[in-house]
Design an enzyme around this catalytic site. Structure first.
Site, PDB file in Angstrom:
ATOM      1  N   ARG A  39       0.825  -1.217   0.000  1.00  0.00           N
ATOM      2  CA  ARG A  39       0.000   0.000   0.000  1.00  0.00           C
ATOM      3  C   ARG A  39       0.860   1.268   0.000  1.00  0.00           C
ATOM      4  O   ARG A  39       0.458   2.274  -0.591  1.00  0.00           O
ATOM      5  CB  ARG A  39      -0.942  -0.005   1.206  1.00  0.00           C
ATOM      6  CG  ARG A  39      -2.167  -0.860   0.966  1.00  0.00           C
ATOM      7  CD  ARG A  39      -3.080  -0.836   2.164  1.00  0.00           C
ATOM      8  NE  ARG A  39      -4.413  -1.334   1.814  1.00  0.00           N
ATOM      9  CZ  ARG A  39      -5.374  -1.527   2.693  1.00  0.00           C
ATOM     10  NH1 ARG A  39      -5.175  -1.277   3.968  1.00  0.00           N
ATOM     11  NH2 ARG A  39      -6.553  -1.965   2.300  1.00  0.00           N
ATOM     12  N   LYS A 202     -16.789 -16.144   4.720  1.00  0.00           N
ATOM     13  CA  LYS A 202     -18.183 -15.877   5.084  1.00  0.00           C
ATOM     14  C   LYS A 202     -19.064 -15.443   3.917  1.00  0.00           C
ATOM     15  O   LYS A 202     -18.779 -14.455   3.257  1.00  0.00           O
ATOM     16  CB  LYS A 202     -18.237 -14.797   6.170  1.00  0.00           C
ATOM     17  CG  LYS A 202     -17.841 -15.322   7.529  1.00  0.00           C
ATOM     18  CD  LYS A 202     -18.065 -14.281   8.603  1.00  0.00           C
ATOM     19  CE  LYS A 202     -19.544 -14.123   8.929  1.00  0.00           C
ATOM     20  NZ  LYS A 202     -19.791 -12.920   9.740  1.00  0.00           N
ATOM     21  N   GLY A 351      -7.639  -8.852   0.774  1.00  0.00           N
ATOM     22  CA  GLY A 351      -6.371  -9.077   1.471  1.00  0.00           C
ATOM     23  C   GLY A 351      -5.779 -10.463   1.271  1.00  0.00           C
ATOM     24  O   GLY A 351      -4.617 -10.598   0.894  1.00  0.00           O
ATOM     25  N   GLY A 374     -12.291  -4.571   0.999  1.00  0.00           N
ATOM     26  CA  GLY A 374     -13.666  -4.128   1.237  1.00  0.00           C
ATOM     27  C   GLY A 374     -14.109  -3.102   0.210  1.00  0.00           C
ATOM     28  O   GLY A 374     -15.223  -3.147  -0.297  1.00  0.00           O
TER      29      GLY A 374
HETATM   30  C1  3PG Z   1      -8.714  -1.649   5.150  1.00  0.00           C
HETATM   31  O1  3PG Z   1      -7.615  -2.105   5.391  1.00  0.00           O
HETATM   32  O2  3PG Z   1      -9.722  -2.367   4.998  1.00  0.00           O
HETATM   33  C2  3PG Z   1      -8.851  -0.173   4.967  1.00  0.00           C
HETATM   34  O3  3PG Z   1      -7.648   0.466   5.259  1.00  0.00           O
HETATM   35  C3  3PG Z   1      -9.969   0.368   5.821  1.00  0.00           C
HETATM   36  O4  3PG Z   1      -9.743   0.070   7.164  1.00  0.00           O
HETATM   37  P1  3PG Z   1     -10.965  -0.305   8.077  1.00  0.00           P
HETATM   38  O5  3PG Z   1     -11.508  -1.610   7.570  1.00  0.00           O
HETATM   39  O6  3PG Z   1     -10.411  -0.394   9.483  1.00  0.00           O
HETATM   40  O7  3PG Z   1     -11.980   0.786   7.958  1.00  0.00           O
END
Ligand code: 3PG
Ligand code: MG
Length: 395
Positions: A39, A202, A351, A374
């Protein structure tokens, strides 16, 4: 109104305030050691662009982890500042607080070039999208750049309400631009056949994305722990595999909606008596009592790669098994290898699947690896994100 990107900005002589997603993972035993710097690495071109195009002061901001509005040294951006300074070969001053009055003074000093504000989430106003908090941040820049694609699904002050202070002076960064353009390619008339591969644990986390994808894909491959609720919903035995009642019900709903029989499920498995225990092959779709599925089997790998070889667009989110354990990595690594060999537009997000791709050694063979798990799922589901919408239309 079209989204404006950084190459349309006049940065010359300007102070730039730029939001990134430096929310990187750290070594469990050494909290200062970043285990995946992607990142930050992928943010470097935007920072360099700002430096090369005449920005006088650059204030970088990010969140890290979930400190819930309180200062907590464990979530300090200090290791990020050190890493950035080395990468850029420039001094990066870490400002102790994002809203300290000292920051403005710091920015008036001629020797100051790059300031990194301490973790935005040390302030309660970040997550509540607080206008006063955003207003304070806004004082550091004449121009605002958002390159934090990974956080664009959060309606937080530094990506959302802050746009109020930069009407006509807000731009997407180079990474955000590539992320959006890659996802748009998948959402708007993807080259066919279009195949999506969904894995992970999930169903409830991904149900809306799956429902949205079913409309546009030719095939939807489901593997990993995600597959067991679907198999169970179709009447198969899944032994002791991960499978909540809620997920079985959701799987049933999705299967009912799949009028075109686009969903493809595993036909064999690698199983074990315990999580991460000794692997055994299970050559049938039904998993015996007392065994749990931990990877897809060889016939499934053949089935899935046959489908993938025809594809012209592939979206991948979620691993095919417990790939962190070499005994159960074959399914996930085979998918990575198959995708690497395709003449197709291949996008991976999330991820776990991103770290699997990095581990596979084929990362450079993918068309795009998303930095937002996400965020990419939500963009696919809704075609928009709060942080991107605010850049596009203001707030
Ligand atoms: C992530 O890693 O999903 C983003 O940086 C957002 O972080 P968060 O899920 O804690 O809001
Ligand atoms: Mg997240």
């Amino acid at each position: 109104m079209a989204l404006k990107f950084i190459e349309q900005a006049d940065l010359s002589g300007k102070r730039v305030l730029a939001r990134f997603d430096f929310n990187v993972p750290f070594d469990k035993n050494d909290k200062s050691k970043i285990t995946d710097t992607s990142r930050i690495d992928l943010a470097i071109p935007t920072i360099k662009y700002m430096l090369d195009n005449g920005a006088t002061k650059i204030t970088l901001m990010s969140h890290l982890g979930r400190p819930k509005g309180k200062v907590n040294a464990e979530f300090s951006l200090e290791p990020v500042a050190t890493y950035l300074a080395n990468k850029l070969n420039e001094e990066v001053i870490l400002a102790e607080s994002a809203v300290d009055s000292g920051v403005k003074e710091l920015l008036t000093l001629s020797k100051t070039k790059i300031v990194l504000l301490e973790n935005l989430r040390f302030n309660p106003g970040e997550e509540t999208d607080d206008e006063d908090f955003a207003g304070k941040l806004a004082q550091y820049g004449d121009v605002y750049v958002n390159d934090a694609f990974g956080a664009a699904h959060r309606k937080h002050a530094s990506v959302h309400i802050i746009n109020k202070f930069f009407v006509g002076r807000a731009y997407g960064g180079l990474l955000l631009q590539k992320e959006i353009q890659s996802l748009d390619k998948i959402l708007n008339q993807p080259a066919k056949p279009f195949v999506a591969i969904v894995g992970g644990a999930k169903v409830s986390d991904k149900i809306k994305t799956i429902e949205r994808l079913l409309v546009s894909v030719d095939n939807l491959i489901i593997g990993g722990a995600m597959a067991y609720p679907f198999l169970k919903a179709k009447g198969h035995d899944v032994g002791t595999s991960l499978c909540s009642d809620e997920d079985i019900q959701l799987a049933q709903r999705i299967l009912k909606a799949d009028k075109g029989f686009k969903i493809k499920l595993p036909v064999d498995h690698i199983v074990s008596s315990e999580f991460g225990g000794k692997p055994e092959e299970c050559s049938a779709t039904n998993i015996p009592a007392g065994k749990m599925g931990l990877d897809i089997g060889p016939s499934t790998i053949n089935l899935f790669s046959g489908i993938l070889k025809e594809a012209k667009t592939v979206l991948w989110n979620g691993p095919m098994g417990l790939f962190e354990n070499p005994s159960y990595a074959n399914g996930t690594m085979s998918v990575a290898e198959t995708l690497a060999g395709l003449d197709a537009f291949t996008l991976v997000g999330g991820g776990d699947s991103v770290s699997a791709v990095n581990k596979s050694g084929f990362a450079d063979k993918f068309s795009h690896i998303s930095t937002g798990g996400g965020a990419s799922l939500e963009y696919i589901e809704k075609g928009e994100l709060p942080g991107v919408k605010a850049l596009r239309f203001g707030v």
